[in-house]
Design an enzyme around this catalytic site. Structure first.
Site, PDB file in Angstrom:
ATOM      1  CB  SER A 246      -0.966  -0.038   1.186  1.00  0.00           C
ATOM      2  OG  SER A 246      -1.941   0.962   1.077  1.00  0.00           O
TER       3      SER A 246
ATOM      4  CG  ASP B   2      -5.879   1.026  -0.857  1.00  0.00           C
ATOM      5  OD1 ASP B   2      -5.008   1.912  -0.755  1.00  0.00           O
ATOM      6  OD2 ASP B   2      -5.927   0.037  -0.094  1.00  0.00           O
TER       7      ASP B   2
END
EC number: 5.4.2.10
Length: 455
Positions: A102, A245
Protein backbone atom coordinates in the site's frame (compact mmCIF):
# COMPACT_ATOMS: atom_id res chain seq x y z
CA UNK A 1 -12.64 -16.76 16.71
CA UNK A 2 -9.26 -18.49 16.68
CA UNK A 3 -6.13 -16.38 16.94
CA UNK A 4 -4.44 -15.71 13.60
CA UNK A 5 -0.76 -16.55 13.28
CA UNK A 6 0.02 -14.90 9.93
CA UNK A 7 -2.92 -12.77 8.79
CA UNK A 8 -3.36 -9.21 10.04
CA UNK A 9 -6.39 -7.01 9.44
CA UNK A 10 -5.35 -6.55 5.81
CA UNK A 11 -3.50 -9.68 4.76
CA UNK A 12 0.16 -10.43 5.47
CA UNK A 13 2.72 -7.63 5.37
CA UNK A 14 6.35 -7.13 6.36
CA UNK A 15 9.90 -6.17 5.46
CA UNK A 16 10.99 -8.17 2.42
CA UNK A 17 13.40 -10.95 3.38
CA UNK A 18 13.26 -10.14 7.10
CA UNK A 19 9.73 -11.42 7.72
CA UNK A 20 7.30 -13.90 6.20
CA UNK A 21 7.51 -11.84 3.02
CA UNK A 22 10.15 -14.11 1.51
CA UNK A 23 10.04 -16.51 -1.46
CA UNK A 24 9.96 -19.72 0.60
CA UNK A 25 6.99 -18.69 2.74
CA UNK A 26 5.10 -17.04 -0.12
CA UNK A 27 5.45 -20.14 -2.32
CA UNK A 28 3.94 -22.25 0.44
CA UNK A 29 1.28 -19.59 1.00
CA UNK A 30 0.30 -19.87 -2.67
CA UNK A 31 0.09 -23.65 -2.30
CA UNK A 32 -2.01 -23.37 0.87
CA UNK A 33 -4.39 -20.91 -0.78
CA UNK A 34 -4.68 -23.20 -3.78
CA UNK A 35 -5.45 -26.23 -1.62
CA UNK A 36 -8.16 -24.41 0.34
CA UNK A 37 -9.76 -22.94 -2.78
CA UNK A 38 -9.48 -25.99 -5.03
CA UNK A 39 -11.03 -28.57 -2.73
CA UNK A 40 -10.75 -31.15 -5.51
CA UNK A 41 -12.04 -28.96 -8.37
CA UNK A 42 -10.20 -26.91 -11.03
CA UNK A 43 -9.99 -23.27 -9.92
CA UNK A 44 -8.59 -19.96 -11.17
CA UNK A 45 -6.88 -17.13 -9.27
CA UNK A 46 -5.83 -13.69 -10.53
CA UNK A 47 -2.63 -12.04 -9.28
CA UNK A 48 -1.81 -8.34 -9.51
CA UNK A 49 0.93 -6.25 -7.95
CA UNK A 50 2.18 -2.72 -7.47
CA UNK A 51 5.56 -1.49 -8.73
CA UNK A 52 7.94 -2.67 -5.98
CA UNK A 53 11.00 -4.52 -7.25
CA UNK A 54 10.18 -7.42 -4.90
CA UNK A 55 6.87 -7.92 -6.70
CA UNK A 56 8.54 -9.97 -9.44
CA UNK A 57 9.98 -12.42 -6.92
CA UNK A 58 6.78 -12.75 -4.90
CA UNK A 59 4.61 -13.08 -8.00
CA UNK A 60 6.75 -16.00 -9.21
CA UNK A 61 6.61 -17.67 -5.79
CA UNK A 62 2.83 -17.37 -5.58
CA UNK A 63 2.45 -18.63 -9.13
CA UNK A 64 4.59 -21.69 -8.37
CA UNK A 65 2.71 -22.49 -5.18
CA UNK A 66 -0.71 -22.16 -6.80
CA UNK A 67 0.38 -24.30 -9.76
CA UNK A 68 1.62 -26.97 -7.34
CA UNK A 69 -1.88 -27.08 -5.86
CA UNK A 70 -3.44 -27.47 -9.31
CA UNK A 71 -4.79 -23.92 -9.59
CA UNK A 72 -4.65 -21.87 -12.80
CA UNK A 73 -3.26 -18.34 -12.55
CA UNK A 74 -4.12 -15.19 -14.51
CA UNK A 75 -1.35 -12.57 -14.20
CA UNK A 76 -2.50 -8.94 -14.35
CA UNK A 77 0.88 -7.24 -13.94
CA UNK A 78 0.96 -3.81 -12.24
CA UNK A 79 -2.62 -3.12 -11.19
CA UNK A 80 -4.27 -1.03 -8.43
CA UNK A 81 -5.73 -3.04 -5.57
CA UNK A 82 -9.33 -2.06 -6.42
CA UNK A 83 -8.65 -3.01 -10.04
CA UNK A 84 -7.68 -6.50 -8.90
CA UNK A 85 -10.92 -6.74 -6.91
CA UNK A 86 -12.89 -5.72 -10.02
CA UNK A 87 -11.07 -8.11 -12.38
CA UNK A 88 -11.46 -10.98 -9.91
CA UNK A 89 -15.19 -10.64 -10.49
CA UNK A 90 -15.23 -10.02 -14.24
CA UNK A 91 -12.78 -12.85 -14.99
CA UNK A 92 -14.94 -15.15 -12.83
CA UNK A 93 -11.92 -16.08 -10.74
CA UNK A 94 -12.26 -17.91 -7.45
CA UNK A 95 -10.00 -15.41 -5.70
CA UNK A 96 -7.79 -12.40 -6.32
CA UNK A 97 -4.33 -11.89 -4.84
CA UNK A 98 -2.70 -8.48 -4.36
CA UNK A 99 1.06 -8.11 -3.95
CA UNK A 100 1.47 -4.71 -2.30
CA UNK A 101 2.34 -2.87 0.89
CA UNK A 102 0.00 0.00 0.00
CA UNK A 103 1.43 3.36 1.16
CA UNK A 104 4.68 1.91 2.60
CA UNK A 105 8.09 2.37 0.99
CA UNK A 106 9.64 -0.22 -1.35
CA UNK A 107 11.46 -2.22 1.36
CA UNK A 108 8.10 -3.59 2.55
CA UNK A 109 5.64 -5.75 0.68
CA UNK A 110 2.56 -7.78 1.45
CA UNK A 111 -0.02 -10.26 0.23
CA UNK A 112 -3.76 -9.72 0.56
CA UNK A 113 -6.74 -11.51 -0.90
CA UNK A 114 -10.15 -10.93 -2.42
CA UNK A 115 -12.92 -13.49 -2.61
CA UNK A 116 -14.77 -14.25 -5.85
CA UNK A 117 -17.19 -11.37 -5.25
CA UNK A 118 -14.39 -8.80 -4.89
CA UNK A 119 -14.76 -8.55 -1.12
CA UNK A 120 -12.35 -9.47 1.67
CA UNK A 121 -11.78 -13.16 2.35
CA UNK A 122 -14.00 -14.47 5.18
CA UNK A 123 -12.20 -15.11 8.48
CA UNK A 124 -13.00 -18.82 8.16
CA UNK A 125 -11.08 -19.03 4.86
CA UNK A 126 -8.07 -17.18 6.28
CA UNK A 127 -8.00 -19.59 9.22
CA UNK A 128 -8.24 -22.56 6.84
CA UNK A 129 -5.26 -21.19 4.88
CA UNK A 130 -3.27 -20.84 8.11
CA UNK A 131 -4.09 -24.43 9.04
CA UNK A 132 -2.97 -25.62 5.59
CA UNK A 133 0.33 -23.75 5.99
CA UNK A 134 1.20 -26.06 8.88
CA UNK A 135 1.04 -29.12 6.61
CA UNK A 136 3.71 -30.60 4.37
CA UNK A 137 3.65 -29.20 0.83
CA UNK A 138 2.59 -31.85 -1.69
CA UNK A 139 2.47 -31.20 -5.43
CA UNK A 140 -0.46 -32.50 -7.46
CA UNK A 141 0.31 -35.00 -10.27
CA UNK A 142 1.92 -33.39 -13.33
CA UNK A 143 -1.24 -33.77 -15.41
CA UNK A 144 -3.12 -31.63 -12.88
CA UNK A 145 -0.60 -28.78 -12.41
CA UNK A 146 -2.00 -25.28 -12.81
CA UNK A 147 -1.29 -23.15 -15.87
CA UNK A 148 -0.43 -19.44 -16.01
CA UNK A 149 -1.67 -16.87 -18.53
CA UNK A 150 -1.11 -13.13 -18.77
CA UNK A 151 -4.09 -10.78 -19.20
CA UNK A 152 -2.63 -8.21 -21.59
CA UNK A 153 -5.62 -5.84 -21.60
CA UNK A 154 -6.13 -5.75 -17.81
CA UNK A 155 -5.38 -2.01 -17.56
CA UNK A 156 -7.80 -1.14 -20.36
CA UNK A 157 -10.59 -3.17 -18.77
CA UNK A 158 -10.16 -1.37 -15.44
CA UNK A 159 -9.93 2.06 -17.11
CA UNK A 160 -13.31 1.46 -18.75
CA UNK A 161 -14.79 0.36 -15.42
CA UNK A 162 -13.57 3.52 -13.66
CA UNK A 163 -15.10 5.72 -16.36
CA UNK A 164 -18.41 3.87 -16.02
CA UNK A 165 -18.80 4.95 -12.37
CA UNK A 166 -19.89 8.48 -13.33
CA UNK A 167 -22.82 9.41 -15.63
CA UNK A 168 -22.14 8.48 -19.26
CA UNK A 169 -22.59 12.07 -20.47
CA UNK A 170 -20.16 13.52 -17.89
CA UNK A 171 -17.27 15.44 -19.44
CA UNK A 172 -14.24 16.80 -17.63
CA UNK A 173 -13.34 19.02 -20.59
CA UNK A 174 -13.05 22.27 -18.63
CA UNK A 175 -10.91 20.88 -15.82
CA UNK A 176 -7.14 20.98 -15.47
CA UNK A 177 -6.03 18.13 -13.23
CA UNK A 178 -2.69 17.26 -11.66
CA UNK A 179 -2.59 13.57 -10.75
CA UNK A 180 0.18 12.09 -8.58
CA UNK A 181 0.39 8.32 -9.05
CA UNK A 182 3.05 7.82 -6.32
CA UNK A 183 5.22 5.90 -8.82
CA UNK A 184 2.84 3.08 -8.03
CA UNK A 185 0.24 0.81 -9.57
CA UNK A 186 -1.92 3.58 -11.07
CA UNK A 187 0.90 5.13 -13.13
CA UNK A 188 -0.44 3.75 -16.45
CA UNK A 189 -4.12 3.97 -15.51
CA UNK A 190 -5.15 7.14 -13.65
CA UNK A 191 -3.84 9.67 -16.22
CA UNK A 192 -5.67 7.78 -18.98
CA UNK A 193 -8.95 7.65 -17.04
CA UNK A 194 -9.05 11.42 -16.58
CA UNK A 195 -7.73 12.35 -20.03
CA UNK A 196 -10.18 10.02 -21.81
CA UNK A 197 -12.98 11.87 -20.02
CA UNK A 198 -11.70 15.11 -21.52
CA UNK A 199 -9.60 16.63 -18.75
CA UNK A 200 -6.31 18.45 -19.29
CA UNK A 201 -4.08 16.12 -17.25
CA UNK A 202 -0.67 16.93 -15.76
CA UNK A 203 0.68 13.60 -14.47
CA UNK A 204 3.46 13.24 -11.88
CA UNK A 205 4.77 10.17 -10.05
CA UNK A 206 4.47 8.08 -13.23
CA UNK A 207 8.04 6.80 -13.54
CA UNK A 208 8.29 3.76 -11.26
CA UNK A 209 11.72 2.13 -11.05
CA UNK A 210 10.95 -0.50 -8.43
CA UNK A 211 12.38 1.60 -5.61
CA UNK A 212 10.61 4.99 -5.69
CA UNK A 213 7.05 3.95 -4.86
CA UNK A 214 5.53 6.40 -2.31
CA UNK A 215 8.91 8.14 -2.00
CA UNK A 216 8.15 11.80 -1.27
CA UNK A 217 5.06 11.56 -3.47
CA UNK A 218 1.50 10.31 -3.49
CA UNK A 219 -1.27 10.65 -0.92
CA UNK A 220 1.04 10.39 2.11
CA UNK A 221 3.39 13.15 0.89
CA UNK A 222 1.24 15.75 -0.91
CA UNK A 223 3.74 18.64 -0.91
CA UNK A 224 4.87 18.05 -4.51
CA UNK A 225 1.25 17.76 -5.65
CA UNK A 226 0.33 21.01 -3.93
CA UNK A 227 3.27 22.83 -5.51
CA UNK A 228 2.38 21.51 -8.97
CA UNK A 229 -1.28 22.52 -8.67
CA UNK A 230 -0.27 26.09 -7.87
CA UNK A 231 2.49 26.18 -10.50
CA UNK A 232 0.29 25.08 -13.43
CA UNK A 233 -2.92 26.75 -12.25
CA UNK A 234 -4.84 23.48 -11.99
CA UNK A 235 -8.43 23.20 -10.79
CA UNK A 236 -7.64 20.18 -8.65
CA UNK A 237 -4.83 17.86 -7.60
CA UNK A 238 -5.39 14.15 -7.08
CA UNK A 239 -2.91 12.23 -4.90
CA UNK A 240 -3.09 8.43 -4.97
CA UNK A 241 -1.06 5.99 -2.90
CA UNK A 242 1.13 3.17 -4.21
CA UNK A 243 -1.66 0.65 -4.70
CA UNK A 244 -4.42 3.10 -5.60
CA UNK A 245 -6.85 2.44 -2.76
CA UNK A 246 -6.29 5.84 -1.09
CA UNK A 247 -6.79 9.36 -2.40
CA UNK A 248 -6.35 12.89 -1.14
CA UNK A 249 -7.14 16.07 -3.07
CA UNK A 250 -5.71 19.58 -3.36
CA UNK A 251 -7.96 22.49 -4.35
CA UNK A 252 -6.97 25.30 -6.72
CA UNK A 253 -5.87 27.44 -3.75
CA UNK A 254 -3.42 24.78 -2.58
CA UNK A 255 -5.52 23.56 0.36
CA UNK A 256 -5.35 19.88 1.24
CA UNK A 257 -8.69 18.02 1.11
CA UNK A 258 -8.55 14.84 3.19
CA UNK A 259 -10.67 11.71 3.32
CA UNK A 260 -13.20 13.20 5.76
CA UNK A 261 -13.88 16.12 3.42
CA UNK A 262 -14.14 13.82 0.39
CA UNK A 263 -16.67 11.64 2.23
CA UNK A 264 -18.70 14.76 3.06
CA UNK A 265 -18.75 15.99 -0.56
CA UNK A 266 -19.88 12.61 -1.92
CA UNK A 267 -22.43 11.97 0.85
CA UNK A 268 -23.98 15.45 0.65
CA UNK A 269 -24.44 15.18 -3.12
CA UNK A 270 -26.07 11.76 -2.83
CA UNK A 271 -28.28 12.98 0.02
CA UNK A 272 -29.45 15.99 -2.00
CA UNK A 273 -30.31 13.70 -4.92
CA UNK A 274 -32.09 11.20 -2.67
CA UNK A 275 -29.72 8.33 -3.48
CA UNK A 276 -27.59 8.10 -0.32
CA UNK A 277 -29.35 4.96 0.93
CA UNK A 278 -28.95 5.33 4.70
CA UNK A 279 -26.08 6.95 6.55
CA UNK A 280 -22.32 7.41 6.48
CA UNK A 281 -19.59 5.36 8.15
CA UNK A 282 -16.39 6.90 9.50
CA UNK A 283 -13.91 5.53 12.03
CA UNK A 284 -12.95 6.30 15.60
CA UNK A 285 -10.32 8.68 14.19
CA UNK A 286 -12.61 10.54 11.76
CA UNK A 287 -12.67 14.25 12.56
CA UNK A 288 -15.58 15.36 14.74
CA UNK A 289 -16.24 18.03 12.11
CA UNK A 290 -17.29 15.26 9.70
CA UNK A 291 -19.79 13.90 12.21
CA UNK A 292 -21.22 17.39 12.80
CA UNK A 293 -21.44 18.14 9.07
CA UNK A 294 -23.13 14.82 8.23
CA UNK A 295 -25.62 14.87 11.10
CA UNK A 296 -26.49 18.52 10.35
CA UNK A 297 -27.85 17.23 7.02
CA UNK A 298 -30.15 14.91 8.97
CA UNK A 299 -28.04 11.91 7.94
CA UNK A 300 -27.00 9.20 10.45
CA UNK A 301 -23.27 8.83 11.15
CA UNK A 302 -21.64 5.69 12.56
CA UNK A 303 -18.04 5.14 13.66
CA UNK A 304 -16.25 1.82 13.10
CA UNK A 305 -12.89 0.64 14.36
CA UNK A 306 -9.89 2.03 12.48
CA UNK A 307 -9.22 0.20 9.20
CA UNK A 308 -11.01 -0.04 5.86
CA UNK A 309 -11.91 -3.66 6.68
CA UNK A 310 -14.07 -2.43 9.58
CA UNK A 311 -15.58 0.40 7.52
CA UNK A 312 -16.69 -2.21 4.98
CA UNK A 313 -18.06 -4.49 7.70
CA UNK A 314 -20.14 -1.67 9.20
CA UNK A 315 -21.43 -0.55 5.79
CA UNK A 316 -22.58 -4.10 5.03
CA UNK A 317 -24.14 -4.58 8.48
CA UNK A 318 -26.22 -1.42 8.04
CA UNK A 319 -26.74 -1.77 4.29
CA UNK A 320 -25.27 1.72 3.78
CA UNK A 321 -23.15 2.75 0.79
CA UNK A 322 -20.70 5.54 1.71
CA UNK A 323 -17.84 5.44 4.22
CA UNK A 324 -14.13 5.80 4.67
CA UNK A 325 -11.15 7.04 6.62
CA UNK A 326 -9.37 10.36 7.06
CA UNK A 327 -6.35 8.86 5.29
CA UNK A 328 -8.32 8.65 2.04
CA UNK A 329 -9.71 5.12 1.98
CA UNK A 330 -13.09 6.00 0.45
CA UNK A 331 -15.67 3.27 -0.09
CA UNK A 332 -18.61 3.80 -2.45
CA UNK A 333 -20.35 0.43 -2.18
CA UNK A 334 -22.83 1.41 -4.90
CA UNK A 335 -19.84 1.54 -7.29
CA UNK A 336 -17.15 -0.81 -5.96
CA UNK A 337 -16.53 -3.58 -3.43
CA UNK A 338 -13.54 -1.91 -1.76
CA UNK A 339 -11.77 1.45 -1.33
CA UNK A 340 -10.88 2.94 -4.73
CA UNK A 341 -8.90 6.18 -5.07
CA UNK A 342 -9.61 6.77 -8.76
CA UNK A 343 -13.34 6.07 -8.40
CA UNK A 344 -13.62 8.34 -5.34
CA UNK A 345 -11.83 11.16 -7.20
CA UNK A 346 -14.18 10.70 -10.17
CA UNK A 347 -17.21 11.11 -7.92
CA UNK A 348 -15.87 14.48 -6.72
CA UNK A 349 -14.95 15.60 -10.25
CA UNK A 350 -18.44 14.69 -11.47
CA UNK A 351 -19.97 16.76 -8.66
CA UNK A 352 -17.72 19.73 -9.49
CA UNK A 353 -18.87 19.62 -13.12
CA UNK A 354 -22.55 19.01 -12.35
CA UNK A 355 -22.77 21.80 -9.76
CA UNK A 356 -20.31 24.06 -11.60
CA UNK A 357 -18.41 24.62 -8.35
CA UNK A 358 -14.73 24.71 -7.45
CA UNK A 359 -13.45 22.16 -4.95
CA UNK A 360 -13.01 24.78 -2.21
CA UNK A 361 -16.70 25.67 -2.58
CA UNK A 362 -17.72 22.04 -2.10
CA UNK A 363 -15.72 21.78 1.14
CA UNK A 364 -17.23 24.97 2.59
CA UNK A 365 -19.95 23.04 4.43
CA UNK A 366 -17.54 21.05 6.60
CA UNK A 367 -15.32 22.64 9.21
CA UNK A 368 -12.64 20.26 10.46
CA UNK A 369 -11.92 20.75 14.15
CA UNK A 370 -8.37 21.17 15.43
CA UNK A 371 -7.09 17.82 16.65
CA UNK A 372 -4.24 17.05 19.02
CA UNK A 373 -2.85 13.53 19.31
CA UNK A 374 -0.43 12.66 22.12
CA UNK A 375 1.30 9.27 22.35
CA UNK A 376 1.63 8.60 26.07
CA UNK A 377 4.32 6.04 26.91
CA UNK A 378 3.03 3.42 29.31
CA UNK A 379 3.08 -0.33 29.89
CA UNK A 380 -0.49 -0.16 31.23
CA UNK A 381 -2.31 1.25 28.18
CA UNK A 382 -5.27 -1.16 28.20
CA UNK A 383 -5.67 -0.94 32.00
CA UNK A 384 -5.58 2.85 31.90
CA UNK A 385 -8.21 3.05 29.15
CA UNK A 386 -10.66 1.19 31.41
CA UNK A 387 -9.55 2.75 34.73
CA UNK A 388 -12.47 4.50 36.53
CA UNK A 389 -10.35 7.57 37.41
CA UNK A 390 -9.21 7.93 33.79
CA UNK A 391 -12.78 7.50 32.54
CA UNK A 392 -13.90 10.22 34.95
CA UNK A 393 -11.11 12.56 33.77
CA UNK A 394 -12.27 12.02 30.17
CA UNK A 395 -15.89 12.71 31.15
CA UNK A 396 -14.86 15.93 32.88
CA UNK A 397 -13.06 17.12 29.75
CA UNK A 398 -15.97 16.14 27.50
CA UNK A 399 -18.31 18.11 29.75
CA UNK A 400 -15.98 21.11 29.41
CA UNK A 401 -16.06 20.73 25.60
CA UNK A 402 -19.86 21.02 25.81
CA UNK A 403 -20.67 19.02 22.69
CA UNK A 404 -18.17 20.94 20.55
CA UNK A 405 -15.35 18.42 20.71
CA UNK A 406 -14.34 14.86 21.41
CA UNK A 407 -11.91 12.80 23.48
CA UNK A 408 -10.60 9.40 22.44
CA UNK A 409 -8.22 6.99 24.19
CA UNK A 410 -6.75 4.15 22.10
CA UNK A 411 -4.19 1.65 23.40
CA UNK A 412 -1.66 0.91 20.65
CA UNK A 413 -1.77 -2.64 19.36
CA UNK A 414 1.96 -2.71 18.57
CA UNK A 415 3.73 -0.33 20.98
CA UNK A 416 3.66 0.47 24.74
CA UNK A 417 1.57 3.58 24.12
CA UNK A 418 -1.81 5.05 24.99
CA UNK A 419 -2.94 7.34 22.19
CA UNK A 420 -4.76 10.37 23.58
CA UNK A 421 -6.73 12.41 21.06
CA UNK A 422 -8.64 15.62 21.81
CA UNK A 423 -10.67 17.66 19.32
CA UNK A 424 -12.28 21.04 19.85
CA UNK A 425 -13.01 24.44 18.36
CA UNK A 426 -9.82 26.23 19.47
CA UNK A 427 -6.43 24.74 18.50
CA UNK A 428 -4.38 26.20 21.36
CA UNK A 429 -6.98 25.27 23.98
CA UNK A 430 -7.28 21.74 22.57
CA UNK A 431 -3.51 21.31 22.77
CA UNK A 432 -3.50 22.55 26.36
CA UNK A 433 -6.42 20.31 27.36
CA UNK A 434 -4.79 17.26 25.77
CA UNK A 435 -1.60 17.86 27.73
CA UNK A 436 -3.51 18.37 30.98
CA UNK A 437 -5.40 15.12 30.42
CA UNK A 438 -2.13 13.30 29.70
CA UNK A 439 -0.63 14.70 32.91
CA UNK A 440 -3.62 13.40 34.87
CA UNK A 441 -3.38 9.99 33.22
CA UNK A 442 0.37 9.86 33.90
CA UNK A 443 -0.27 10.43 37.61
CA UNK A 444 -2.87 7.65 37.62
CA UNK A 445 -0.42 5.43 35.72
CA UNK A 446 2.28 6.13 38.31
CA UNK A 447 -0.03 5.18 41.19
CA UNK A 448 -1.18 2.09 39.31
CA UNK A 449 2.40 0.96 38.66
CA UNK A 450 3.36 1.48 42.31
CA UNK A 451 0.38 -0.58 43.47
CA UNK A 452 1.10 -3.50 41.14
CA UNK A 453 3.04 -6.39 42.71
CA UNK A 454 6.69 -6.39 41.65
CA UNK A 455 7.87 -9.33 39.55
Amino acid sequence: MSQRKYFGTDGIRGHVGLSNINPEFVLKLGWAVGCVLANGARKKVVIGKDTRVSGYMLESALEAGLSAAGVDVALLGPMPTPGIAYLTQTLRANAGIVISASHNLFEDNGIKFFSADGGKLPDSVELAIEAQLEKQLQTVPSAKLGKATRINDAAGRYIEFCKSTIPSLSRLSNLKIVVDCANGATYHIAPNVFSELGADVVPIGIKPDGFNINQECGSTAPELLREKVIAVGADIGIGLDGDGDRVILVDSLGNLVDGDQIIYIIAKDRHQRGVLHGGVVGTLMSNYGLELAITSLGVPFQRSKVGDRYVLETLREKDWKIGGETSGHIVCLDKTTTGDGIVAALQVLSIMVKQNKALHELTAGIQLLPQTLVNLKTNNAALLASNPDVIQAVKNLEKHLNGEGRVLLRPSGTEPLLRVMVEGANASIVKQQAQMLCDDISQIDKKMTESLPST
